[in-house]
Design a protein around this motif. Structure first.
Motif, PDB file in Angstrom:
ATOM      1  N   PRO A 194      -1.162   0.219  -5.855  1.00 56.16           N
ATOM      2  CA  PRO A 194      -1.842   0.213  -4.558  1.00 56.16           C
ATOM      3  C   PRO A 194      -0.872   0.339  -3.381  1.00 56.16           C
ATOM      4  N   LEU A 195       0.376  -0.119  -3.563  1.00 61.72           N
ATOM      5  CA  LEU A 195       1.363  -0.010  -2.483  1.00 61.72           C
ATOM      6  C   LEU A 195       1.707   1.462  -2.229  1.00 61.72           C
ATOM      7  N   PHE A 196       1.717   2.266  -3.278  1.00 60.96           N
ATOM      8  CA  PHE A 196       1.964   3.704  -3.106  1.00 60.96           C
ATOM      9  C   PHE A 196       0.803   4.347  -2.359  1.00 60.96           C
ATOM     10  N   LEU A 197      -0.416   3.898  -2.645  1.00 64.96           N
ATOM     11  CA  LEU A 197      -1.583   4.420  -1.914  1.00 64.96           C
ATOM     12  C   LEU A 197      -1.480   4.084  -0.432  1.00 64.96           C
ATOM     13  N   VAL A 198      -1.004   2.876  -0.132  1.00 60.45           N
ATOM     14  CA  VAL A 198      -0.817   2.477   1.267  1.00 60.45           C
ATOM     15  C   VAL A 198       0.200   3.392   1.936  1.00 60.45           C
ATOM     16  N   PRO A 232      -4.581  -1.339 -10.921  1.00 58.93           N
ATOM     17  CA  PRO A 232      -5.523  -2.121 -10.098  1.00 58.93           C
ATOM     18  C   PRO A 232      -4.874  -3.157  -9.176  1.00 58.93           C
ATOM     19  N   ASN A 233      -3.639  -3.560  -9.466  1.00 59.72           N
ATOM     20  CA  ASN A 233      -3.027  -4.641  -8.690  1.00 59.72           C
ATOM     21  C   ASN A 233      -1.646  -4.236  -8.176  1.00 59.72           C
ATOM     22  N   PHE A 234      -1.177  -4.957  -7.151  1.00 57.87           N
ATOM     23  CA  PHE A 234       0.196  -4.791  -6.690  1.00 57.87           C
ATOM     24  C   PHE A 234       1.148  -5.254  -7.787  1.00 57.87           C
ATOM     25  N   VAL A 235       2.263  -4.518  -7.927  1.00 59.84           N
ATOM     26  CA  VAL A 235       3.296  -4.906  -8.888  1.00 59.84           C
ATOM     27  C   VAL A 235       4.577  -5.124  -8.084  1.00 59.84           C
ATOM     28  N   GLY A 236       4.655  -6.272  -7.437  1.00 64.78           N
ATOM     29  CA  GLY A 236       5.776  -6.532  -6.550  1.00 64.78           C
ATOM     30  C   GLY A 236       5.832  -5.473  -5.463  1.00 64.78           C
ATOM     31  N   PHE A 296      -5.851  -3.245   3.141  1.00 62.86           N
ATOM     32  CA  PHE A 296      -5.423  -3.111   1.743  1.00 62.86           C
ATOM     33  C   PHE A 296      -4.855  -4.414   1.187  1.00 62.86           C
ATOM     34  N   GLY A 297      -4.765  -5.445   2.037  1.00 59.07           N
ATOM     35  CA  GLY A 297      -4.265  -6.740   1.580  1.00 59.07           C
ATOM     36  C   GLY A 297      -2.811  -6.724   1.183  1.00 59.07           C
ATOM     37  N   VAL A 298      -1.986  -5.964   1.897  1.00 63.26           N
ATOM     38  CA  VAL A 298      -0.565  -5.851   1.566  1.00 63.26           C
ATOM     39  C   VAL A 298       0.165  -7.116   2.005  1.00 63.26           C
TER      40      VAL A 298
END
Length: 351
Positions: free
Chosen positions: A232-236, A213-217, A130-132
């Motif tokens: 996306p961080l919540f999806l992770v 669509p993008n990470f927000v911090g 996920f590119g975290v």
């Protein structure tokens, strides 16, 4: 108020306090967790786990309020403890009970901690797929662990109730663990892959939530133009929780092979989960070196499953919790030592 409620409530208060301290002191600034900090936190959590072994060894009788020999017999039979009480000697029998209870706890802790390593392999894959950014790992893992504690609580006490009502479920658990161990061995060398866009959890969440669509911090949610999005961080985080749910299906039956006391299963499970986060940061860059660990874990699951299937015969043969702990530690030690002595051969780079 019963001793069980006081004992269990005190344990939960301690866990919540430690998580609050962790969130308050170690999550500020969204900095990547260093190897040194991970080593310190791993030491702290392992120390707490060992300290709880001492608590059970000294005050284990308080958990189920054992005041006399009749109550001791009742608790021992209810939770199928593999010990032989001494008729007429309550003090000596109580010592046997407390020693066995503490040993069951530490054995379950070792089993869960070992199986958690396999979880780390998958977590590393999830974060990379996920590119975290590394500085967000800690927050995701902390909240993931809070969710895992709730799920484990439900799984363990529902499982204990089923076992109490239908003892034959132990044989189903045993067969499942043997099968899981065999399949893990068969697929031990397969490279796992995660496709973020086509993951079933991502598809499910995308169906019911608006996904930014993008990470927000380090935010899990984001508001823009009056509309609320999940990031996306919540999806992770959801994928991590789903993954832990899958691992719980293996690990919880595995600990029921060690002890049938749901409180001991819960205590050992939670301490292992709490140590998982710091262990992740400790092993994230070197875990690939332990290439025989999956082989060891597969043998571990087969052993535990076989122990469940044969528990009546093993008890008759004098196979105790101490013997289980020796076998489990030996399997893990051999797999780690073999990984270090015989490092994985790297493929030569194409010229």
């Amino acid at each position: 108020m019963s001793n069980e409620i006081l004992f269990f409530g005190g344990f939960l208060l301690f866990i919540m306090l430690m998580l609050a301290i962790d969130l308050g002191l170690f999550s500020k600034g969204n900095k990547a967790v260093s190897f040194t900090k991970a080593a310190i936190m791993s030491t702290v959590w392992v120390s707490f786990a060992l300290g709880f072994y001492v608590v059970l060894r000294v005050w284990g009788d308080e958990l189920h309020d054992i005041q006399d020999f009749a109550r001791l017999v009742e608790v021992t039979e209810k939770h199928l403890h593999n010990i032989r009480l001494i008729p007429g000697d309550f003090a000596a029998s109580l010592e046997l009970y407390k020693r066995n209870l503490a040993l069951e706890y530490i054995t379950g802790y070792v089993v869960e901690y070992a199986l958690s390593v396999d979880n780390i392999f998958v977590m590393v894959l999830i974060f990379s797929s996920f590119g975290v950014p590394a500085e967000y790992y800690h927050k995701v893992l902390v909240w993931g662990i809070i969710g895992a504690i709730v799920l484990r609580f439900l799984f363990i006490f529902i499982g204990a109730a089923l076992i109490s009502e239908f003892e034959w479920i132990l044989y189903l658990f045993g067969l499942f663990l043997v099968y899981t161990g065999i399949m893990m061995f068969v697929h031990r060398n397969q490279e796992e892959e995660i496709d973020p866009k086509n993951h079933k959890v991502v598809k499910f969440a995308s169906k019911y939530f608006s996904v930014y669509p993008n990470f927000v911090g380090s935010k899990f949610f984001h508001n823009e133009n009056g509309k609320k999005y999940v990031t996306p961080l919540f999806l992770v985080l959801l994928v991590i929780e789903f993954t832990d749910l899958i691992f719980a299906v293996d690990s919880i039956p595995a600990i029921f092979a060690v002890t049938k006391d749901p409180y001991i299963v819960f205590f050992s499970n939670i301490f292992a989960i709490l140590g998982l986060r710091s262990m992740f940061f400790l092993l994230v860059n070197i875990i690939h070196k332990f290439h025989y660990l999956k082989t060891g874990l597969s043998f571990l699951l087969v052993f535990i499953g076989a122990k469940m299937l044969l528990h009546h015969w093993l008890a008759g043969w004098g196979f105790t919790t101490s013997h289980s702990l020796i076998v489990i530690v030996s399997i893990l030690a051999i797999s780690v030592i073999a990984s270090l002595i015989f490092p994985k051969k790297t493929k030569p780079a194409d010229l």
